[in-house]
Design an enzyme around this catalytic site. Structure first.
Site, PDB file in Angstrom:
ATOM      1  N   GLY B   9      -5.644   8.499  -3.402  1.00 21.86           N
ATOM      2  CA  GLY B   9      -6.131   7.275  -2.779  1.00 21.86           C
ATOM      3  C   GLY B   9      -7.621   7.304  -2.526  1.00 21.86           C
ATOM      4  N   VAL B  77      -0.077   8.192  -9.034  1.00 17.65           N
ATOM      5  CA  VAL B  77       0.834   9.286  -8.689  1.00 17.65           C
ATOM      6  C   VAL B  77       2.238   8.709  -8.574  1.00 17.65           C
ATOM      7  CG1 VAL B  77       1.456  10.997  -6.952  1.00 17.65           C
ATOM      8  CG2 VAL B  77      -0.945  10.631  -7.547  1.00 17.65           C
ATOM      9  N   GLU B 169      -8.766 -14.532  10.535  1.00 18.72           N
ATOM     10  CA  GLU B 169      -9.987 -14.641   9.741  1.00 18.72           C
ATOM     11  C   GLU B 169      -9.773 -15.518   8.514  1.00 18.72           C
ATOM     12  OE1 GLU B 169     -11.069 -10.457   9.286  1.00 18.72           O
ATOM     13  OE2 GLU B 169     -12.262 -10.615  11.110  1.00 18.72           O
TER      14      GLU B 169
END
Lengths: 447, 447
Positions: B9, B77, B169
């Site tokens: 990651g 992965v 938002e």
């Protein structure tokens, strides 16, 4: 009731036509299947991560928002009925007009070899550019993953077919991307050793330019590390690469920039077309027998002063658009139309980040000065202040740093590839990598 | 031979871990299935055309290019074998490690109602944001095309589900996009009358904030024209819209921002997970029984000082990454590990272009000052100088002009829609349109 002018296409021709009708006593509808006007001459910059998509495209609606006699429709024209003065949109919906301006542009032309399109990519719209960017960046990523040297060589071979301005500019930008921008980013793959091949069927590149300039451009390309192969005809493109001159050029990333043809909409008109599907128009760009319908830009075949058809470049489309708009005004005012005449603005092409060739009448310039002229002209023509400012900032940034900001792989994430052994961390020799870097740093710069 | 640290990651956690290992005596491999690090807190800006993709994402490879002990692999992965210290990549290729840091983040959680995902969209990666931008812009375009008032109302209703920072938002940005940016761009559709609904199941929005701040945020949203509906549970989402509180909220554009869960990779570990699929980690973020394997960020369930799990925010992931890197160093040096402790940096959310709410310990700020703090923090954390400079320029530009530059529809071009009668040019009453505009101009501004 003001007559209705229907414009098909929001490219250089269609958008200029709409703007030129701002003060005419008409209602205008501009239909495009994309929501944006595209600054097509810079598409290769998107494909090579130099500019981001929003820097070469502006919403058509936004450009025309203050022009109250004009509306913009995101839709696709399926058919044109010249007799009944009506077009058919997607979902079979009809839209009638009093005047029609057809300006839907061109598409990639494989000259009958449509099967080549499954192993190569044209570069005509934003989606093409995003896809080419994705493929180029993924090729480097796959080269970093694999432990198979031969596979890596194929992955790092990029072939550009077509030696016109698009091919030349794309090849130059690919060379810079690999030799400069990506040079330090990999551990196993060596982008600086990537092979970039520019193929041209004719004996030389840039056939629209004077021979001396084409030679200079070829030399600049060579300095950037592009292999220029001229006089070689492609016999096929398959998943192994490009077959040319009896040999196979192994490559996984092939761009086809060797030809364009009018979008097939012209075939719906039922009028005479040239070999590239272009409508043979009258001296006011109208369709013979239909003074209310015009075809401009890449879709029109208009004979220039020497009997040669005008080239498919932005200035032709824009000048034709202004002429057609003025003639519609004249017709509405009861005046006679004036024939269109083209004022040649010359041709230019850029080679890498600081060289270009430029031809304008008898003026021929090459090198840095031509490149400055190229920057000026391209920024000047970019629609909208915002794009101009941002593109200039991007260029300044990447000129001084060689870093390209828009290196994004979006869409389907990772290509399915053949299994290959992965490079183990123990195989990465940091000391050798450092030595290689020092060596590269000591090499003379490209320019 | 230096031990191999494998990081899965390249988000806030993984990238920070790699950087923190720069001077450690290890070899690092960072694997990510995207080539870019994403500044996820600004994804909503891409979805609402405020920023372009390259402004919120940077190639991971480029961030780490000078760190010679680290290589970056674009790969996915598939499996982790803790016993044999090996992960399986795409194409079944294995990769072994001495230390493992799992930081693959979270994905949208529909809490078992997977069928809702076919009529709504999460907002977790760049492809989501591009797709949401496409759907929002296409809704306005379709509203402009249709002559059916009811269909237009549905097209111009946007529902955001989830009243956390992302939902707040996004709703605020959608309101500004329609009321400001697009207000003048259409002839038939009236974007200023678009309905933006924010749905929250709990009795109030922003549950992580103090109640007084949540109330202020709700008021700001109301001023922007967002309908805030709290205490209402969604019962289903289908092609008609959102079913909530026994009623149907007709909408064609529904965003699901109501929950996340760890990516399913955690289920491959064979260890205890919490309800959100997160790995319950030890006090050094390691997997119980596997001191060489760590899980950090949105994938880890780490109990904070009050026994509550830490929230899924960037500061948690980054602080855990630094702690884990330091502990690997300590272990290699024969020292004892130190437990991780979280230093709370507070929470903030922005509402439209000049309001925000901010909570940090006992400090509570709202309004313009909080918005300035929000801008500062977000620009400060953006990876790379280039992105910072460009994002600031974009914001300055859109702050003063309300124009948003990245309004591009890419990908599949036009949605198939139900046939409807098209608005004829004769139905567009320019004078009425002008009167309507004068009326709108005379209305008091939103702030």
């Amino acid at each position: 009731m003001a007559p209705h002018v229907l414009i098909i296409g929001g490219g250089f021709g269609g958008l200029t036509a709409a703007k030129s009708l701002k003060h005419a006593p008409v209602k205008v509808t501009l239909v495009d299947r994309c929501n944006h006007h595209l600054f097509a001459p810079l598409l290769y910059q998107v494909a090579t991560s130099g500019l981001s998509t929003s820097e070469v495209a502006t919403p058509i609606r936004s450009v025309l928002r203050k022009q109250e006699n004009t509306r913009v429709l995101l839709d696709e024209v399926k058919d044109i009925d010249l007799e009944n003065r009506e077009v058919t949109l997607r979902d079979e919906r009809p839209l009638s007009y009093e005047y029609l301006i057809v300006a839907a542009g061109a598409q990639t032309n494989y000259f009958g070899n449509l099967e080549w399109s499954s192993n190569s990519l044209g570069l005509k719209d934003l989606d093409d550019a995003i896809e080419l960017r994705r493929r180029v960046l993924l090729a480097f990523e796959a080269a970093e993953r694999t432990a198979d040297d031969e596979a890596r060589r194929k992955l790092l071979t990029f072939v550009v077919i077509g030696g016109g301005p698009t091919g030349v500019e794309l090849a130059g930008a690919l060379a810079e991307l690999s030799r400069r921008t990506l040079a330090r980013d990999f551990r196993v793959a060596r982008p600086a050793e990537a092979r970039i091949v520019l193929l041209e069927m004719l004996p030389r590149i840039l056939p629209a330019f004077d021979e001396s300039l084409a030679e200079k451009a070829a030399r600049h390309l060579g300095e950037l590390g592009v292999e220029v192969m001229t006089g070689e005809k492609v016999t096929s493109i398959d998943e192994d690469g490009v077959h040319v001159g009896g040999e196979l050029l192994e490559s996984g990333t092939v761009t086809w920039a060797a030809g364009v043809q009018a979008r097939p909409l012209t075939a719906r008109l039922g009028v005479a077309l040239d070999r590239g599907g272009r409508v043979i128009v009258g001296d006011d760009c109208s369709i013979p027998g239909h003074p209310e319908a015009f075809v401009i830009g890449d879709m029109a075949s208009f004979r220039g002063p020497e009997g040669k058809p005008l080239p498919g470049v932005a200035p032709v489309a824009m000048q034709q658009a202004r002429s057609v708009a003025a003639n519609i005004g004249r017709t509405l005012g009861g005046e006679a139309r004036k024939p269109f005449s083209y004022r040649d603005k010359g041709v230019m092409a850029t080679v890498g980040r600081s060289r270009a060739v430029l031809e304008m009448g008898r003026l021929r310039v090459d090198g840095f000065l031509a490149w400055l002229a190229w920057v000026f002209v391209h920024v000047f023509y970019l629609i909208g202040f915002r794009n101009r400012a941002f593109v200039l900032a991007e260029w300044a940034f990447s000129y001084f740093t060689y870093r390209k900001g828009a290196r994004l792989i979006t869409g389907r994430r990772i290509e399915a590839g053949k299994p290959a052994r992965l490079v183990e961390p123990s195989e990465i020799d940091v000391e050798r990598m450092q030595a290689r870097r020092r060596e590269e740093e000591e090499r003379p710069p490209l320019h």
